[in-house]
Design a protein around this motif. Structure first.
Motif, PDB file in Angstrom:
ATOM      1  N   ARG A 194       0.135  16.341 -16.761  1.00  0.00           N
ATOM      2  CA  ARG A 194       0.943  16.665 -15.584  1.00  0.00           C
ATOM      3  C   ARG A 194       0.267  16.093 -14.333  1.00  0.00           C
ATOM      4  NH1 ARG A 194       2.401  22.748 -13.712  1.00  0.00           N
ATOM      5  NH2 ARG A 194       0.258  22.632 -12.956  1.00  0.00           N
ATOM      6  N   GLY A 195      -1.054  16.136 -14.303  1.00  0.00           N
ATOM      7  CA  GLY A 195      -1.784  15.519 -13.206  1.00  0.00           C
ATOM      8  C   GLY A 195      -1.529  14.024 -13.121  1.00  0.00           C
ATOM      9  N   GLN A 196      -1.441  13.376 -14.275  1.00  0.00           N
ATOM     10  CA  GLN A 196      -1.143  11.940 -14.293  1.00  0.00           C
ATOM     11  C   GLN A 196       0.212  11.643 -13.670  1.00  0.00           C
ATOM     12  OE1 GLN A 196      -4.106  10.365 -14.643  1.00  0.00           O
ATOM     13  NE2 GLN A 196      -2.907   8.837 -15.705  1.00  0.00           N
ATOM     14  N   ILE A 197       1.172  12.474 -13.978  1.00  0.00           N
ATOM     15  CA  ILE A 197       2.508  12.287 -13.408  1.00  0.00           C
ATOM     16  C   ILE A 197       2.446  12.409 -11.888  1.00  0.00           C
ATOM     17  CG2 ILE A 197       4.834  13.294 -13.275  1.00  0.00           C
ATOM     18  CD1 ILE A 197       4.353  14.112 -16.303  1.00  0.00           C
ATOM     19  N   LYS A 198       1.707  13.381 -11.409  1.00  0.00           N
ATOM     20  CA  LYS A 198       1.551  13.555  -9.953  1.00  0.00           C
ATOM     21  C   LYS A 198       0.792  12.367  -9.355  1.00  0.00           C
ATOM     22  CE  LYS A 198       1.840  18.553 -10.309  1.00  0.00           C
ATOM     23  NZ  LYS A 198       1.136  19.838 -10.207  1.00  0.00           N
ATOM     24  N   TYR A 199      -0.188  11.866 -10.077  1.00  0.00           N
ATOM     25  CA  TYR A 199      -0.932  10.683  -9.636  1.00  0.00           C
ATOM     26  C   TYR A 199       0.004   9.492  -9.483  1.00  0.00           C
ATOM     27  CZ  TYR A 199      -4.212   6.744  -9.863  1.00  0.00           C
ATOM     28  OH  TYR A 199      -4.891   5.582  -9.611  1.00  0.00           O
ATOM     29  N   PHE A 200       0.886   9.292 -10.463  1.00  0.00           N
ATOM     30  CA  PHE A 200       1.852   8.183 -10.395  1.00  0.00           C
ATOM     31  C   PHE A 200       2.748   8.304  -9.174  1.00  0.00           C
ATOM     32  CE2 PHE A 200       1.734   8.014 -15.311  1.00  0.00           C
ATOM     33  CZ  PHE A 200       0.588   7.233 -15.290  1.00  0.00           C
ATOM     34  N   ARG A 201       3.022   9.543  -8.737  1.00  0.00           N
ATOM     35  CA  ARG A 201       3.840   9.788  -7.544  1.00  0.00           C
ATOM     36  C   ARG A 201       3.013   9.705  -6.263  1.00  0.00           C
ATOM     37  NH1 ARG A 201       6.215  14.718  -9.903  1.00  0.00           N
ATOM     38  NH2 ARG A 201       4.789  15.822  -8.534  1.00  0.00           N
ATOM     39  N   VAL A 202       1.730   9.486  -6.406  1.00  0.00           N
ATOM     40  CA  VAL A 202       0.766   9.438  -5.306  1.00  0.00           C
ATOM     41  C   VAL A 202       0.619  10.809  -4.642  1.00  0.00           C
ATOM     42  CG1 VAL A 202      -0.066   8.034  -3.352  1.00  0.00           C
ATOM     43  CG2 VAL A 202       1.519   7.036  -4.975  1.00  0.00           C
ATOM     44  N   ASP A 203       0.790  11.854  -5.415  1.00  0.00           N
ATOM     45  CA  ASP A 203       0.495  13.226  -4.981  1.00  0.00           C
ATOM     46  C   ASP A 203      -0.940  13.529  -5.417  1.00  0.00           C
ATOM     47  OD1 ASP A 203       3.010  13.659  -3.913  1.00  0.00           O
ATOM     48  OD2 ASP A 203       3.799  14.562  -5.754  1.00  0.00           O
ATOM     49  N   PHE A 204      -1.883  12.876  -4.732  1.00  0.00           N
ATOM     50  CA  PHE A 204      -3.267  12.887  -5.195  1.00  0.00           C
ATOM     51  C   PHE A 204      -3.890  14.279  -5.223  1.00  0.00           C
ATOM     52  CE2 PHE A 204      -3.779   8.243  -3.707  1.00  0.00           C
ATOM     53  CZ  PHE A 204      -3.303   7.783  -4.925  1.00  0.00           C
ATOM     54  N   TYR A 205      -3.670  15.059  -4.199  1.00  0.00           N
ATOM     55  CA  TYR A 205      -4.329  16.365  -4.154  1.00  0.00           C
ATOM     56  C   TYR A 205      -3.757  17.314  -5.199  1.00  0.00           C
ATOM     57  CZ  TYR A 205      -6.781  14.580  -0.158  1.00  0.00           C
ATOM     58  OH  TYR A 205      -7.585  13.811   0.651  1.00  0.00           O
ATOM     59  N   GLU A 206      -2.459  17.256  -5.420  1.00  0.00           N
ATOM     60  CA  GLU A 206      -1.861  18.067  -6.487  1.00  0.00           C
ATOM     61  C   GLU A 206      -2.362  17.607  -7.854  1.00  0.00           C
ATOM     62  OE1 GLU A 206       2.344  18.726  -6.502  1.00  0.00           O
ATOM     63  OE2 GLU A 206       2.427  18.855  -4.322  1.00  0.00           O
ATOM     64  N   ALA A 207      -2.489  16.304  -8.028  1.00  0.00           N
ATOM     65  CA  ALA A 207      -3.011  15.774  -9.291  1.00  0.00           C
ATOM     66  C   ALA A 207      -4.433  16.269  -9.510  1.00  0.00           C
ATOM     67  CB  ALA A 207      -2.964  14.246  -9.288  1.00  0.00           C
ATOM     68  N   MET A 208      -5.250  16.237  -8.461  1.00  0.00           N
ATOM     69  CA  MET A 208      -6.636  16.700  -8.614  1.00  0.00           C
ATOM     70  C   MET A 208      -6.687  18.187  -8.957  1.00  0.00           C
ATOM     71  SD  MET A 208      -9.257  14.590  -6.207  1.00  0.00           S
ATOM     72  CE  MET A 208      -8.745  15.243  -4.653  1.00  0.00           C
ATOM     73  N   ASP A 209      -5.747  18.960  -8.440  1.00  0.00           N
ATOM     74  CA  ASP A 209      -5.685  20.381  -8.810  1.00  0.00           C
ATOM     75  C   ASP A 209      -5.452  20.522 -10.311  1.00  0.00           C
ATOM     76  OD1 ASP A 209      -6.097  21.210  -6.188  1.00  0.00           O
ATOM     77  OD2 ASP A 209      -3.958  21.624  -5.811  1.00  0.00           O
ATOM     78  N   ASP A 210      -4.544  19.723 -10.857  1.00  0.00           N
ATOM     79  CA  ASP A 210      -4.284  19.793 -12.297  1.00  0.00           C
ATOM     80  C   ASP A 210      -5.488  19.313 -13.098  1.00  0.00           C
ATOM     81  OD1 ASP A 210      -1.812  20.989 -12.241  1.00  0.00           O
ATOM     82  OD2 ASP A 210      -0.675  19.147 -12.587  1.00  0.00           O
ATOM     83  N   TYR A 211      -6.148  18.255 -12.640  1.00  0.00           N
ATOM     84  CA  TYR A 211      -7.342  17.787 -13.352  1.00  0.00           C
ATOM     85  C   TYR A 211      -8.427  18.860 -13.338  1.00  0.00           C
ATOM     86  CZ  TYR A 211      -5.131  13.186 -12.874  1.00  0.00           C
ATOM     87  OH  TYR A 211      -4.260  12.126 -12.914  1.00  0.00           O
ATOM     88  N   THR A 212      -8.572  19.527 -12.209  1.00  0.00           N
ATOM     89  CA  THR A 212      -9.561  20.599 -12.106  1.00  0.00           C
ATOM     90  C   THR A 212      -9.206  21.737 -13.058  1.00  0.00           C
ATOM     91  OG1 THR A 212     -10.091  19.986  -9.834  1.00  0.00           O
ATOM     92  CG2 THR A 212     -10.648  22.235 -10.516  1.00  0.00           C
ATOM     93  N   SER A 213      -7.933  22.070 -13.151  1.00  0.00           N
ATOM     94  CA  SER A 213      -7.508  23.115 -14.092  1.00  0.00           C
ATOM     95  C   SER A 213      -7.794  22.706 -15.528  1.00  0.00           C
ATOM     96  CB  SER A 213      -6.012  23.412 -13.918  1.00  0.00           C
ATOM     97  OG  SER A 213      -5.775  23.993 -12.650  1.00  0.00           O
TER      98      SER A 213
END
Length: 145
Positions: free
Chosen positions: A62-81
């Protein structure tokens, strides 16, 4: 009942991964989010639903999907989770490092790539990213940024 819920959640995860592989990210994200919610709810109710590996993969993807959208901080939240669920899963550290690198946080990116290589010394992309981050950090210092 728990067995049926577990089968349904595993089916949702499998379907999410299929959509992810096909590049159908909106569908995949919705299914990953549903799977994550089910796992979190089950855990808070004292039950286990799915494996930590599956939950960490759902967060990471899910973080990857956010990364593709350039939602970097949300992606990092998912990676941290994902890391919180499975601390020895090297991929979310790598993904978080990529974002930190792109944002120009070279010191933090270096730490992430080093962690990846501690967990998996054969992770070629992390090795390359570490080398590039060092070069770019040195260039930034040379230019006094």
């Amino acid at each position: 009942m728990e067995g049926q819920e577990g089968q349904q959640s595993h089916a949702a995860l499998t379907l999410a991964q299929d959509y992810f592989k096909k590049g159908e990210y909106a569908e995949a994200e919705g299914l990953y989010s549903a799977y994550i919610r089910q796992c979190v709810c089950a855990t808070s109710a004292g039950a286990a639903l799915g494996s930590p590996e599956d939950l960490a993969t759902a967060y990471n993807n899910r973080g990857q999907i956010k990364y593709f959208r350039v939602d970097f901080y949300e992606a990092m939240d998912d990676y941290t989770s994902a890391i919180e669920v499975q601390p020895n899963f090297e991929v979310p550290y790598y993904n978080r490092g990529l974002i930190l690198y792109r944002l120009g946080y070279f010191d933090e990116a270096l730490e992430e790539f080093k962690k990846v290589l501690d967990l998996n010394p054969g992770f070629q992309d992390a090795s390359l990213s570490l080398k590039q981050t060092i070069l770019d950090k040195e260039e930034k210092q040379r230019r006094h940024y």
